[in-house]
Design a protein around this motif. Structure first.
Motif, PDB file in Angstrom:
ATOM      1  N   PRO A 251       0.815  -1.217   0.000  1.00 13.33           N
ATOM      2  CA  PRO A 251       0.000   0.000   0.000  1.00 13.33           C
ATOM      3  C   PRO A 251       0.845   1.261   0.000  1.00 13.33           C
ATOM      4  O   PRO A 251       1.866   1.356   0.697  1.00 13.33           O
ATOM      5  N   LEU A 252       0.407   2.243  -0.789  1.00 10.17           N
ATOM      6  CA  LEU A 252       1.062   3.544  -0.809  1.00 10.17           C
ATOM      7  C   LEU A 252       0.526   4.401   0.330  1.00 10.17           C
ATOM      8  O   LEU A 252      -0.559   4.142   0.866  1.00 10.17           O
ATOM      9  N   SER A 253       1.262   5.425   0.680  1.00  8.33           N
ATOM     10  CA  SER A 253       0.795   6.335   1.721  1.00  8.33           C
ATOM     11  C   SER A 253      -0.440   7.077   1.221  1.00  8.33           C
ATOM     12  O   SER A 253      -0.636   7.246   0.002  1.00  8.33           O
ATOM     13  N   PRO A 254      -1.301   7.538   2.147  1.00 10.21           N
ATOM     14  CA  PRO A 254      -2.469   8.312   1.718  1.00 10.21           C
ATOM     15  C   PRO A 254      -2.097   9.511   0.851  1.00 10.21           C
ATOM     16  O   PRO A 254      -2.792   9.820  -0.116  1.00 10.21           O
ATOM     17  N   ALA A 255      -0.990  10.170   1.184  1.00  7.92           N
ATOM     18  CA  ALA A 255      -0.586  11.352   0.422  1.00  7.92           C
ATOM     19  C   ALA A 255      -0.188  10.973  -1.009  1.00  7.92           C
ATOM     20  O   ALA A 255      -0.564  11.651  -1.973  1.00  7.92           O
ATOM     21  N   LYS A 256       0.570   9.882  -1.148  1.00  6.97           N
ATOM     22  CA  LYS A 256       0.997   9.474  -2.480  1.00  6.97           C
ATOM     23  C   LYS A 256      -0.192   8.967  -3.295  1.00  6.97           C
ATOM     24  O   LYS A 256      -0.299   9.238  -4.497  1.00  6.97           O
ATOM     25  N   SER A 257      -1.095   8.237  -2.649  1.00  9.86           N
ATOM     26  CA  SER A 257      -2.298   7.772  -3.341  1.00  9.86           C
ATOM     27  C   SER A 257      -3.100   8.954  -3.848  1.00  9.86           C
ATOM     28  O   SER A 257      -3.558   8.967  -5.007  1.00  9.86           O
ATOM     29  N   LYS A 258      -3.279   9.952  -2.998  1.00  8.87           N
ATOM     30  CA  LYS A 258      -4.059  11.127  -3.390  1.00  8.87           C
ATOM     31  C   LYS A 258      -3.390  11.874  -4.541  1.00  8.87           C
ATOM     32  O   LYS A 258      -4.075  12.343  -5.466  1.00  8.87           O
ATOM     33  N   ALA A 259      -2.066  11.955  -4.512  1.00  8.90           N
ATOM     34  CA  ALA A 259      -1.362  12.659  -5.580  1.00  8.90           C
ATOM     35  C   ALA A 259      -1.576  11.979  -6.926  1.00  8.90           C
ATOM     36  O   ALA A 259      -1.789  12.642  -7.949  1.00  8.90           O
TER      37      ALA A 259
ATOM     38  N   ASP B 148      -5.222  12.540  -7.950  1.00 10.99           N
ATOM     39  CA  ASP B 148      -5.417  13.941  -8.355  1.00 10.99           C
ATOM     40  C   ASP B 148      -4.899  14.164  -9.771  1.00 10.99           C
ATOM     41  O   ASP B 148      -5.511  14.891 -10.571  1.00 10.99           O
ATOM     42  N   ARG B 149      -3.758  13.549 -10.086  1.00 13.12           N
ATOM     43  CA  ARG B 149      -3.217  13.686 -11.443  1.00 13.12           C
ATOM     44  C   ARG B 149      -4.170  13.089 -12.470  1.00 13.12           C
ATOM     45  O   ARG B 149      -4.420  13.679 -13.535  1.00 13.12           O
ATOM     46  N   LEU B 150      -4.729  11.922 -12.163  1.00 13.61           N
ATOM     47  CA  LEU B 150      -5.673  11.307 -13.080  1.00 13.61           C
ATOM     48  C   LEU B 150      -6.939  12.144 -13.213  1.00 13.61           C
ATOM     49  O   LEU B 150      -7.507  12.269 -14.300  1.00 13.61           O
ATOM     50  N   ALA B 151      -7.389  12.741 -12.097  1.00 16.75           N
ATOM     51  CA  ALA B 151      -8.597  13.556 -12.137  1.00 16.75           C
ATOM     52  C   ALA B 151      -8.400  14.788 -13.008  1.00 16.75           C
ATOM     53  O   ALA B 151      -9.292  15.181 -13.761  1.00 16.75           O
TER      54      ALA B 151
ATOM     55  N   LEU C 175      -6.898  -0.740  -5.781  1.00 21.36           N
ATOM     56  CA  LEU C 175      -6.368  -0.083  -6.975  1.00 21.36           C
ATOM     57  C   LEU C 175      -4.855  -0.226  -6.930  1.00 21.36           C
ATOM     58  O   LEU C 175      -4.236   0.077  -5.913  1.00 21.36           O
ATOM     59  N   THR C 176      -4.266  -0.712  -8.001  1.00 23.31           N
ATOM     60  CA  THR C 176      -2.821  -0.897  -8.033  1.00 23.31           C
ATOM     61  C   THR C 176      -2.209   0.034  -9.064  1.00 23.31           C
ATOM     62  O   THR C 176      -2.781   0.259 -10.135  1.00 23.31           O
ATOM     63  N   THR C 177      -1.055   0.563  -8.742  1.00 24.18           N
ATOM     64  CA  THR C 177      -0.362   1.451  -9.658  1.00 24.18           C
ATOM     65  C   THR C 177       0.933   0.797 -10.137  1.00 24.18           C
ATOM     66  O   THR C 177       1.369  -0.219  -9.597  1.00 24.18           O
TER      67      THR C 177
END
Length: 467
Positions: free
Chosen positions: A53-61, A64-67, A91-93
């Motif tokens: 799992p990524l950190s909440p901040a990295k997940s949000k970043a 946000d880029r996709l949005a 969701l996997t990146t």
């Protein structure tokens, strides 16, 4: 989410009717009414990468880029948290995704991956025919087994009902583990006999690092292309089949592997040989992907639920291509409502099919959709077998799930959801190519259709629940 509460798998009308006569409609229930808890939309979405799992901040970043790429759409803000709560799959990146159109391109990529296998090959399929394509797969898999690569195969009993037992015996004799999903013969059942449950998934995993999934079975019906005029006919003169698959690498492959192993265990296939089923995935790409497996063991179809959620969140466009379209009232309402709020809703459906009843039952729903402003186009020159959707240009899904009661209620199905415009543009280009080879159905023309068409639709719709 609130859930408020028999179809027959078969390869043709005769098989469907025969099985229905066996099981009747005992225990049949409707497609569940799904009422998503909108409070979930405020929950943070956490992505998973190669190291977990990524950190909440990295997940949000990343989201946000996709949005931002999506522009003019609220699908990320209103949908992804609900989707995650519905499916329970991460969701996997860091993934790489290759869009494969039609059998020839898909088989070529599959054979290349099989040839490169060094540890194991896991194959799950609805149809595995004893024909030219099936024999090529058999030879390739046997060759790898003889080289020390462990091959495990799950094949659906109904889907392979026409394949001789000798075909599978040859695989087993080579050391390949072959598991028959939910055998037609109740004496061969390893658990409670539930004839109506079928494994409609199409999945190939090589070395735990590469996965193929989508709508393509293993059969020579896929031996022709469907886009160019020259390739639209198969060598035997029959129409080409139009279908779609994905080749995936990266962290999401482990999610598909879990689904394969879970099916093997659920069907009591016995212990599998020890292999490196979950190697370190790395990050071969940058796409964000979710694997979604649906099973009748769940309270509701996870793929159905997330598709409804995505359509409800759409702001600009809903583009769906599907082979077997017999919508339940909730899906019908979702499409009508989306068109009513100004969303551009386009459906590409078959103009010819291998299932007469499904084809005409689906056409029986055209009028309310057309009246609501939904555009309906029928693909010409090929038998449409693809199951794809693109919403707002940023949410795409490819898989095995048809838009009918059978897929929603009784089948084990498998889809991938891919986020972002990078992949969305590829799906859009594919949709546009199919659209150019389709005929639009207008409300005026549909209201003037011949009486015999209406009679066939009426008859077929009486069977819609069992298709």
């Amino acid at each position: 989410m609130t859930v408020q509460p028999c179809l027959v798998a078969g390869r043709g009308l005769a098989a469907s009717l025969a099985v229905w006569l066996l099981v009747g409609c005992t225990g049949c229930t409707g497609v569940p009414i799904l009422v998503p808890d909108l409070a979930l939309a405020s929950a943070p979405v956490q992505l998973a990468g190669a190291r977990g799992p990524l950190s909440p901040a990295k997940s949000k970043a990343i989201l946000d880029r996709l949005a931002v790429q999506g522009q003019d759409t609220g699908i990320f803000e209103r949908h992804l948290a609900v989707e995650e709560a519905l499916t329970g799959s991460p969701l996997t990146t860091g993934n790489q995704v290759l869009l494969l159109q039609d059998g020839p391109a898909t088989y070529q990529a599959m054979f290349a991956a099989i040839e490169s296998a060094r540890d194991h090959i896991n194959l799950e399929t609805y149809i595995l025919d004893d024909d030219e394509v099936g024999q090529r797969f058999a030879q390739a898999l046997i060759a790898k087994q003889e080289q020390g690569v462990q091959v495990n195969v799950i094949r659906d009993s109904v889907g392979t009902v026409g394949t001789p037992a000798a075909f599978f015996q040859r695989l087993s004799d080579s050391g390949i583990n072959v598991l028959e999903f939910n055998p037609l013969n109740p004496l061969a059942s390893r658990k409670e006999w539930e004839l109506n449950r079928r494994d409609h998934r199409k999945l190939l995993i090589v070395d735990g690092q590469t996965a193929f999934m989508g709508g393509i079975n293993i059969s020579s019906v896929y031996s022709g292309g469907s886009f160019s005029q020259r390739s639209r006919m198969r060598p035997d003169g029959s129409p080409a089949w139009r279908d779609t698959d994905l080749q995936l690498k990266g962290p999401v492959v482990a999610e598909f592997q879990k689904l394969f192993l879970a099916t093997w265990a659920d069907q009591r296939g016995g212990p599998l040989p020890t292999r490196n089923y979950f190697p370190a995935p790395g990050s071969p790409g940058r796409l964000v992907v979710r694997a979604i497996g649906s099973s009748p063991d769940e309270d509701y179809s996870l793929i159905y639920a997330t598709l409804l959620s995505a359509i409800a969140s759409a702001e600009t466009s809903v583009y769906i291509t599907n082979a077997y379209f017999v919508p339940d009232p909730q899906l019908l309402a979702a499409l009508v409502t989306a068109a009513g709020r100004g969303v551009d809703v386009k459906l590409i459906l078959p103009s010819q099919t291998d299932s007469w009843l499904v084809f005409h039952a689906g056409r029986g729903f055209y009028e309310p959709l057309l009246r609501a402003g939904v555009q309906i186009h029928e693909r010409q020159g090929a038998i449409l077998h693809a199951k794809t959707a693109l919403i707002d240009g940023v949410w795409a899904t490819v898989g095995s799930t048809n838009l009918d009661w059978r897929s929603f209620l009784h089948n084990h199905e498998l889809n991938a959801v891919v986020l972002g415009t990078e992949f969305g543009l590829q799906v859009q280009a594919m949709f546009d190519r199919d659209l150019a080879l389709s005929t639009r159905i207008t409300l005026d023309a549909w209201e003037r259709r011949a009486l015999h068409w209406r009679v066939q639709e009426l008859f077929a719709r009486t069977w819609a629940y069992w298709l």
